[in-house]
Design an enzyme around this catalytic site. Structure first.
Site, mmCIF file in Angstrom:
data_model
loop_
_atom_site.group_PDB
_atom_site.id
_atom_site.type_symbol
_atom_site.label_atom_id
_atom_site.label_comp_id
_atom_site.label_asym_id
_atom_site.label_seq_id
_atom_site.Cartn_x
_atom_site.Cartn_y
_atom_site.Cartn_z
ATOM 1 N N MET A 9 53.559 38.924 49.943
ATOM 2 C CA MET A 9 52.538 38.322 50.953
ATOM 3 C C MET A 9 52.378 36.917 51.051
ATOM 4 S SD MET A 9 50.814 41.043 51.985
ATOM 5 C CE MET A 9 50.633 42.767 51.779
ATOM 6 N N THR A 10 52.211 36.090 52.242
ATOM 7 C CA THR A 10 51.970 34.982 52.398
ATOM 8 C C THR A 10 50.277 34.861 52.456
ATOM 9 O OG1 THR A 10 53.993 34.621 53.323
ATOM 10 C CG2 THR A 10 52.225 32.802 53.486
ATOM 11 N N ASP A 11 49.717 34.119 51.857
ATOM 12 C CA ASP A 11 48.373 33.952 51.745
ATOM 13 C C ASP A 11 48.276 32.884 52.642
ATOM 14 O OD1 ASP A 11 47.989 36.193 50.210
ATOM 15 O OD2 ASP A 11 47.508 34.933 48.405
ATOM 16 N N LYS A 38 51.155 41.624 45.336
ATOM 17 C CA LYS A 38 51.401 42.208 43.915
ATOM 18 C C LYS A 38 52.554 42.261 43.227
ATOM 19 C CE LYS A 38 47.163 44.733 44.710
ATOM 20 N NZ LYS A 38 46.189 43.974 43.931
ATOM 21 N N GLY A 221 39.122 43.058 32.603
ATOM 22 C CA GLY A 221 38.712 41.785 32.994
ATOM 23 C C GLY A 221 38.253 40.745 31.753
ATOM 24 N N ASP A 247 39.247 31.129 38.219
ATOM 25 C CA ASP A 247 39.537 31.810 39.461
ATOM 26 C C ASP A 247 40.350 33.169 38.616
ATOM 27 O OD1 ASP A 247 40.796 33.055 41.561
ATOM 28 O OD2 ASP A 247 41.720 31.213 42.411
ATOM 29 N N GLY A 252 45.293 40.533 37.294
ATOM 30 C CA GLY A 252 46.031 41.739 36.798
ATOM 31 C C GLY A 252 47.221 41.959 36.848
ATOM 32 N N ASP A 253 47.662 41.024 37.947
ATOM 33 C CA ASP A 253 49.286 40.810 38.099
ATOM 34 C C ASP A 253 49.932 40.119 37.173
ATOM 35 O OD1 ASP A 253 49.314 42.204 40.253
ATOM 36 O OD2 ASP A 253 48.986 40.522 41.779
ATOM 37 N N GLY A 290 44.005 29.517 42.248
ATOM 38 C CA GLY A 290 45.196 30.086 43.048
ATOM 39 C C GLY A 290 45.684 31.303 42.334
HETATM 40 P P1 ADP Z 1 42.578 42.597 38.101
HETATM 41 O O1 ADP Z 1 42.801 41.268 38.425
HETATM 42 O O2 ADP Z 1 43.381 43.844 38.945
HETATM 43 O O3 ADP Z 1 40.949 42.928 38.613
HETATM 44 P P2 ADP Z 1 41.349 42.425 35.489
HETATM 45 O O4 ADP Z 1 40.072 41.855 36.104
HETATM 46 O O5 ADP Z 1 41.132 43.622 34.669
HETATM 47 O O6 ADP Z 1 42.364 42.921 36.738
HETATM 48 O O7 ADP Z 1 42.092 41.289 34.701
HETATM 49 C C1 ADP Z 1 43.421 41.572 34.216
HETATM 50 C C2 ADP Z 1 43.543 41.072 32.744
HETATM 51 O O8 ADP Z 1 43.260 39.517 32.926
HETATM 52 C C3 ADP Z 1 42.509 41.553 31.702
HETATM 53 O O9 ADP Z 1 42.628 42.397 30.966
HETATM 54 C C4 ADP Z 1 42.518 40.033 30.954
HETATM 55 O O10 ADP Z 1 43.616 40.164 29.948
HETATM 56 C C5 ADP Z 1 42.752 39.082 31.828
HETATM 57 N N1 ADP Z 1 41.188 38.373 32.198
HETATM 58 C C6 ADP Z 1 40.611 38.769 33.461
HETATM 59 N N2 ADP Z 1 39.307 38.290 33.563
HETATM 60 C C7 ADP Z 1 39.504 37.426 32.506
HETATM 61 C C8 ADP Z 1 38.206 36.405 31.952
HETATM 62 N N3 ADP Z 1 37.240 36.194 32.629
HETATM 63 N N4 ADP Z 1 38.545 36.041 30.744
HETATM 64 C C9 ADP Z 1 39.692 36.235 29.739
HETATM 65 N N5 ADP Z 1 40.661 36.900 30.455
HETATM 66 C C10 ADP Z 1 40.508 37.685 31.565
#
Ligand code: ADP
Length: 306
Positions: A9-11, A38, A221, A247, A252-253, A290
């Site tokens: 995808m192009t953003d 993704k 996260g 950011d 997740g990717d 980004g």
């Molecule tokens: P998505 O981008 O699909 O919502 P997540 O938010 O679960 O996925 O993030 C995926 C992975 O990125 C997490 O398992 C973690 O390893 C890392 N990550 C995401 N947010 C943070 C953060 N605030 N601090 C440290 N690592 C992070």
């Protein structure tokens, strides 16, 4: 080593003081074009860590398609299975971000939806010789399922990321996933459970595991991820690296691309160790703005991760 069958995808991102109303034209202060999707994100993260990667996808015969192919080449991704069609435009996401950081997004999948079994057959020898095949849901679900089945038939390890999640996922997706990797909201939608902490991720992960996957990873996260394996009764919580996030788009990717790299390069490494390292790669990606622009290269990371 790693073949990704998925989306490009192009953003097209415009920053403005506020989101425009219907019929209104407003002035923004910044515009930029980013590479996303993704599938492509995951492929590029795996490539930047040093995996030999091939992308199987479809873009339009247009400027954005040409530009994306160049982006793959710049990252060392093999592009012979990137098809170009004149029947549809390259997938695009038009994004408007207001000063509060809120956004309004229109995604047009375009050429991504035209990727089908024909392209999979063209890529059969790459898929069957890969160590890991990775799929998501930004293309036709049937194409993802066909690709995962093709990999399985050839004893290639599969990683499936059910994103964006759908409530009525075909149950065959669980059975063809060696690693089923989803985030909190995807786990919620698929199980109907609330998933906001480690305990709840454990419960949702067990439910997903019961549906037939080899292993389940639920990413959380800043709380890292939960790893569950079919043959082991004790799930493992793998904490994230403590960093200041700038950011988190595409975190997740980055995690999944890194996981695919470790599965391909260190096939005997325990999954929780791979997840621990993928957490560290993704933690780097959240510290810069980004999506792909924030993904680390091997040279940016500590040697202990390799
Ligand atoms: P998505 O981008 O699909 O919502 P997540 O938010 O679960 O996925 O993030 C995926 C992975 O990125 C997490 O398992 C973690 O390893 C890392 N990550 C995401 N947010 C943070 C953060 N605030 N601090 C440290 N690592 C992070």
């Amino acid at each position: 080593d790693v073949v990704v069958v998925g989306s490009c995808m192009t953003d097209l991102v415009s920053q403005a003081p506020r989101l425009p109303k219907a019929g209104e034209t407003i002035h923004g202060h910044k515009f930029f074009i980013g590479f996303g999707g993704k599938g492509a994100n995951q492929c590029i993260q795996a490539a930047r860590l040093g995996a030999k990667t091939a992308m199987v996808c479809k873009v339009g015969k247009d400027f954005f398609g040409d530009n994306y192919i160049q982006n793959f080449k710049d990252n060392g991704v093999y592009t012979d299975f990137v098809g170009q069609t004149s029947d549809s435009a390259t997938g695009a996401a038009s994004i408007i971000v207001n000063s509060a950081g809120e956004n309004a997004i229109v995604i047009v999948a375009g050429a991504n939806m035209l990727l089908g079994i024909e392209e999979l057959h063209k890529a059969l020898s790459a898929i069957s010789h890969a160590k890991v095949l990775v799929c998501q849901l930004e293309i036709s679900p049937q194409t993802s399922l066909d690709a995962l089945r093709m990999a399985r038939e050839n004893k290639v390890k599969t990683v499936f990321n059910p994103a964006p999640a759908v409530p009525d996922l075909d149950p065959d997706f669980y059975r063809v996933s060696d690693v089923f990797c989803c985030n909190e909201s995807e786990a919620e939608l698929l199980t109907g459970f609330s998933v906001a902490n480690v305990e709840e991720a454990h419960r949702a992960g067990q439910e997903l595991l019961k549906r037939g996957c080899g292993s389940v990873i639920v990413t959380l996260g800043p709380q890292g991820c939960m790893v569950l394996k079919a043959q082991e009764s004790t799930p493992k919580h793998v904490p994230a690296t403590a960093v200041t996030a700038v950011d988190t788009t595409g975190a997740g990717d980055s995690f999944i691309g890194a996981l695919a790299f470790y599965m391909a390069h260190y096939p005997t490494m325990p999954l929780e160790e791979m997840a621990c390292r993928a957490n560290q790669v993704a933690a780097v990606s959240v510290q810069a703005a980004g999506t792909q622009t924030s993904y680390p290269f091997k040279k940016d990371l500590p040697v202990k991760l390799f």
